[in-house]
Design an enzyme around this catalytic site. Structure first.
Site, mmCIF file in Angstrom:
data_model
loop_
_atom_site.group_PDB
_atom_site.id
_atom_site.type_symbol
_atom_site.label_atom_id
_atom_site.label_comp_id
_atom_site.label_asym_id
_atom_site.label_seq_id
_atom_site.Cartn_x
_atom_site.Cartn_y
_atom_site.Cartn_z
ATOM 1 C CG ASP A 146 -1.839 1.180 1.303
ATOM 2 O OD1 ASP A 146 -3.022 1.044 0.979
ATOM 3 O OD2 ASP A 146 -1.371 2.263 1.709
ATOM 4 C CB VAL A 174 -3.741 1.652 -2.101
ATOM 5 C CG1 VAL A 174 -3.508 0.868 -3.392
ATOM 6 C CG2 VAL A 174 -3.484 3.136 -2.344
ATOM 7 C CG ASP A 175 -3.190 -3.003 1.006
ATOM 8 O OD1 ASP A 175 -2.858 -3.474 -0.087
ATOM 9 O OD2 ASP A 175 -2.406 -2.912 1.970
ATOM 10 C CG MET A 176 -8.515 -1.292 3.595
ATOM 11 S SD MET A 176 -8.474 -3.060 4.019
ATOM 12 C CE MET A 176 -10.183 -3.322 4.478
#
Length: 400
Positions: A146, A174-176
């Site tokens: 991320d 960004v990950d989520m």
């Protein structure tokens, strides 16, 4: 603490998902599918998903990072370096609707997890791969986290203040967001399968997600060559629209259009400010932003944020306190929308977790909390037809 009631609607009841992903993006996608009723089999190496060990560790021994994205799953270990592990994987894939992984493209092929091989095993399979930098291009095999993608894809370039160092967004957005993107892609592919009877390969990445979220910043550059600057606590295209100092800290105030500006001036009881030609339009307010901020803060520092929140709400002006998480997660609005839920572990102890960001009918969240490493290995192997004797052999061979 008020929490949601158990869910009743399970849109994906009977759907089997093999989750071979790690860390946040892929597991969060699989957790959403679990929340909607899917049977999620999480495959981990014998060492476990790396984020099981990331601090802080909770009272139950689980990392908050792991617990955040793995509720409602069944967990098994599988050592992909052992010969019989592929045999087990093939049986899992044959029984699955969705296979999800986050290996680098070449690593996936080396482990026998490529799309063509999986499709040959199960033509109806929805195969979802999540990578750091995309399935194509020179960086396809570059590991992605991320933080690195926040820098590489541009979001960090517009975060913070012009005279300050680079600043990471405080949440792993960004990950989520990639997890949400993968969820949407899988649901789309499942709908398409109803029409064609065939599975397909869906793919997303941290890079593609982050670039898509540049949104109007990207369009401004693509169509007008405008490179956006860091924006501090507000937005570059509206004024006033940012955090302002008040008596006890800061409060967010937004008047992004001219009508809202007039309402703000009325709330401040400052007709001279409302009549000032420098602030008559959003364009002129942007031109004189520094002066405007000083004049508004001269008003706002006289009272605490709670005073301004109440007063500006009465006048229809956008306002928000900057809340710490303890206030957010005990707030009436968050609780009313079922964003704090309870999930039971294997010992029937209940733990608070975050709810789903969308609701489907009266659906809610998966009943169980995050599983211990390999907690359901034997159960899943027996479902695949392995006997107790087979289980002993598989352990001797270190396949599981």
């Amino acid at each position: 603490m008020a929490v949601s009631e158990p869910s009743r609607t399970v849109p994906f009841h009977g759907l089997r998902v093999i989750d071979a992903s790690r860390v946040l993006a892929g597991p969060s996608c699989a957790q959403l599918l679990a929340d909607m009723g899917a049977d999620i089999i999480k495959i981990e190496s014998p060492e476990g998903d790396e984020n099981r060990r990331w601090p802080p560790l909770m009272e139950n021994g689980l990392s908050s990072n792991y617990a955040a994205v793995n509720r409602g799953k069944r967990a098994m270990t599988l050592n992909m370096k052992a010969p019989r592990a592929r045999e087990i994987l093939e049986k899992l894939v044959a029984s699955a609707d969705v296979f999800l992984h986050s290996f680098l493209p070449d690593t996936a092929e080396r482990l026998g997890l490529g799309y063509e091989r999986m499709r040959a095993m199960n033509p109806r399979l929805i195969f979802c791969s999540i990578s750091g930098y995309g399935a194509e291009g020179p960086l396809r095999n570059k590991p992605g986290y991320d933080l690195m993608v926040q820098a590489f894809a541009g979001p960090m370039s517009v975060t913070g203040y012009d005279d300050g160092p680079p600043v990471r967004t405080g949440v792993s957005f960004v990950d989520m967001a990639t997890g949400l993107s993968a969820y949407g892609a899988i649901v789309t592919a499942l709908y398409a399968r109803q029409q064609t009877g065939q599975g397909t390969w869906v793919r997303t990445s941290l890079l593609e997600t982050a670039v898509s979220m540049l949104s109007y910043h990207a369009i401004a550059w693509l169509q007008a060559g405008i490179v956006p600057r860091k924006q501090g606590s507000g937005g570059a295209n509206q004024a006033p629209y940012q955090a302002f100092r008040c008596q006890d800290g800061h409060v967010l105030v937004g008047a992004p259009n001219d009508a809202a500006w007039q309402r703000l001036c009325t709330a401040l009881n400052d007709p001279a400010l409302a009549a000032d030609p420098r602030f008559a339009t959003n364009a002129s307010r942007l031109q004189h932003r520094e002066v405007l901020v000083g004049l508004l803060e001269a008003h706002l520092v006289r009272h605490p944020g709670e005073h301004w929140s109440a007063l500006l709400e009465q006048h229809g002006v956008a306002v928000a306190p900057i809340q710490s998480l303890d206030r957010v997660l005990t707030g009436a609005q968050v609780l009313a929308n079922r964003m704090v839920v309870m999930a039971a572990d294997a010992d029937d102890r209940e733990w608070p977790l975050l709810g789903t960001p969308f609701k489907v009918g009266d659906s809610g969240t998966a009943a169980g909390s995050s599983p211990a490493l390999g907690a359901h290995t034997d159960e899943i192997l027996r479902e695949l037809g392995y006997s107790d004797h087979d289980l002993l052999d598989l352990r001797r061979e270190k396949a599981v």
